[in-house]
Design a protein around this motif. Structure first.
Motif, mmCIF file in Angstrom:
data_model
loop_
_atom_site.group_PDB
_atom_site.id
_atom_site.type_symbol
_atom_site.label_atom_id
_atom_site.label_comp_id
_atom_site.label_asym_id
_atom_site.label_seq_id
_atom_site.Cartn_x
_atom_site.Cartn_y
_atom_site.Cartn_z
ATOM 1 N N ASP A 24 0.806 -1.222 0.000
ATOM 2 C CA ASP A 24 0.000 0.000 0.000
ATOM 3 C C ASP A 24 0.840 1.274 0.000
ATOM 4 O O ASP A 24 0.319 2.366 -0.143
ATOM 5 C CB ASP A 24 -0.940 -0.015 1.212
ATOM 6 N N ASP A 25 2.162 1.148 0.169
ATOM 7 C CA ASP A 25 3.055 2.306 0.157
ATOM 8 C C ASP A 25 3.308 2.753 -1.281
ATOM 9 O O ASP A 25 3.136 1.978 -2.227
ATOM 10 C CB ASP A 25 4.385 1.958 0.824
ATOM 11 N N LEU A 26 3.738 3.995 -1.429
ATOM 12 C CA LEU A 26 4.066 4.540 -2.749
ATOM 13 C C LEU A 26 5.511 5.005 -2.769
ATOM 14 O O LEU A 26 6.027 5.502 -1.762
ATOM 15 C CB LEU A 26 3.159 5.730 -3.080
ATOM 16 N N PHE A 27 6.150 4.861 -3.923
ATOM 17 C CA PHE A 27 7.544 5.268 -4.104
ATOM 18 C C PHE A 27 7.633 5.965 -5.451
ATOM 19 O O PHE A 27 7.258 5.395 -6.478
ATOM 20 C CB PHE A 27 8.431 4.029 -4.087
ATOM 21 N N GLY A 28 8.104 7.186 -5.463
ATOM 22 C CA GLY A 28 8.173 7.923 -6.714
ATOM 23 C C GLY A 28 9.446 8.725 -6.850
ATOM 24 O O GLY A 28 10.092 9.087 -5.867
ATOM 25 N N GLU B 83 16.001 13.302 -6.544
ATOM 26 C CA GLU B 83 14.973 13.552 -5.531
ATOM 27 C C GLU B 83 13.841 12.536 -5.655
ATOM 28 O O GLU B 83 13.285 12.329 -6.730
ATOM 29 C CB GLU B 83 14.410 14.970 -5.657
ATOM 30 N N PHE B 84 13.517 11.916 -4.517
ATOM 31 C CA PHE B 84 12.505 10.870 -4.466
ATOM 32 C C PHE B 84 11.528 11.138 -3.336
ATOM 33 O O PHE B 84 11.832 11.894 -2.405
ATOM 34 C CB PHE B 84 13.170 9.504 -4.224
ATOM 35 N N ALA B 85 10.371 10.495 -3.405
ATOM 36 C CA ALA B 85 9.372 10.593 -2.349
ATOM 37 C C ALA B 85 8.803 9.204 -2.067
ATOM 38 O O ALA B 85 8.715 8.358 -2.962
ATOM 39 C CB ALA B 85 8.249 11.535 -2.754
ATOM 40 N N ILE B 86 8.456 9.007 -0.811
ATOM 41 C CA ILE B 86 7.805 7.764 -0.393
ATOM 42 C C ILE B 86 6.609 8.158 0.465
ATOM 43 O O ILE B 86 6.691 9.092 1.268
ATOM 44 C CB ILE B 86 8.765 6.876 0.427
#
Length: 171
Positions: free
Chosen positions: A97-101, A107-110
């Protein structure tokens, strides 16, 4: 029968092309994580979902420390390997259910879900410790990341841009 076979073959090819187009439209080519647009869209939906559940989410921004010097010292191909290694390493800690972009560059986001604040902090610490020097063509490349995190129980008025701004300042 040959016309049916041809039609079947064309439909199978169209299905494969559709899958590829979907992948190219939603995922970062280099790292395989969600691209910025898809990450933002899916995160906005999750914010509403977790607002209804009144459960916390943990929005994380991070980048590779001194990434420009990695590219300048070892070349962009090694820089690409670092980004791939990073995303592969950190993906192992994420739940379905987590997101990783990838927002761009280094630069990344979780978006971590289904965790309390301590569990999220523990997960982030495990991620940081899992980053190990990378061996590329007999060269050892050591890298680290800087992380900002915002934990909140979203409401119907929680916007991703506000989370991003706060988290970017924390980073």
């Amino acid at each position: 029968f040959s016309n049916l076979g041809t039609i079947g073959f064309i439909l199978l090819m169209k299905e494969e092309v559709d899958r590829e187009l979907y992948h190219f439209a939603h995922f970062d080519d280099l790292t395989g994580v969600l691209n910025r647009r898809s990450f933002n869209k899916e995160t906005e939906a999750k914010l509403l979902y977790y607002a209804k559940k009144r459960e916390p989410i943990h929005y994380i921004l991070f980048d590779v420390d001194h990434f420009k010097s990695v590219n300048d010292t070892y070349g962009h191909l090694v820089g690409d390997k670092v980004l791939q290694d990073l995303t592969n390493t950190l993906s192992a800690f994420l739940q379905p259910d987590d997101l990783f972009g990838r927002y761009g560059g280094d630069e990344f986001a979780i978006l971590l879900t289904n965790k309390n604040e301590q569990q999220a902090i523990d997960t982030i610490e495990q991620m940081k410790q899992a980053i190990q020097p990378l061996l590329v063509d007999d060269v050892v490349v050591t890298y680290s990341i800087s992380i900002g995190i915002i934990t909140t129980i979203p409401t119907a008025t929680t916007h991703l841009q506000a989370l991003y701004t706060s988290c970017d300042q924390a980073l």
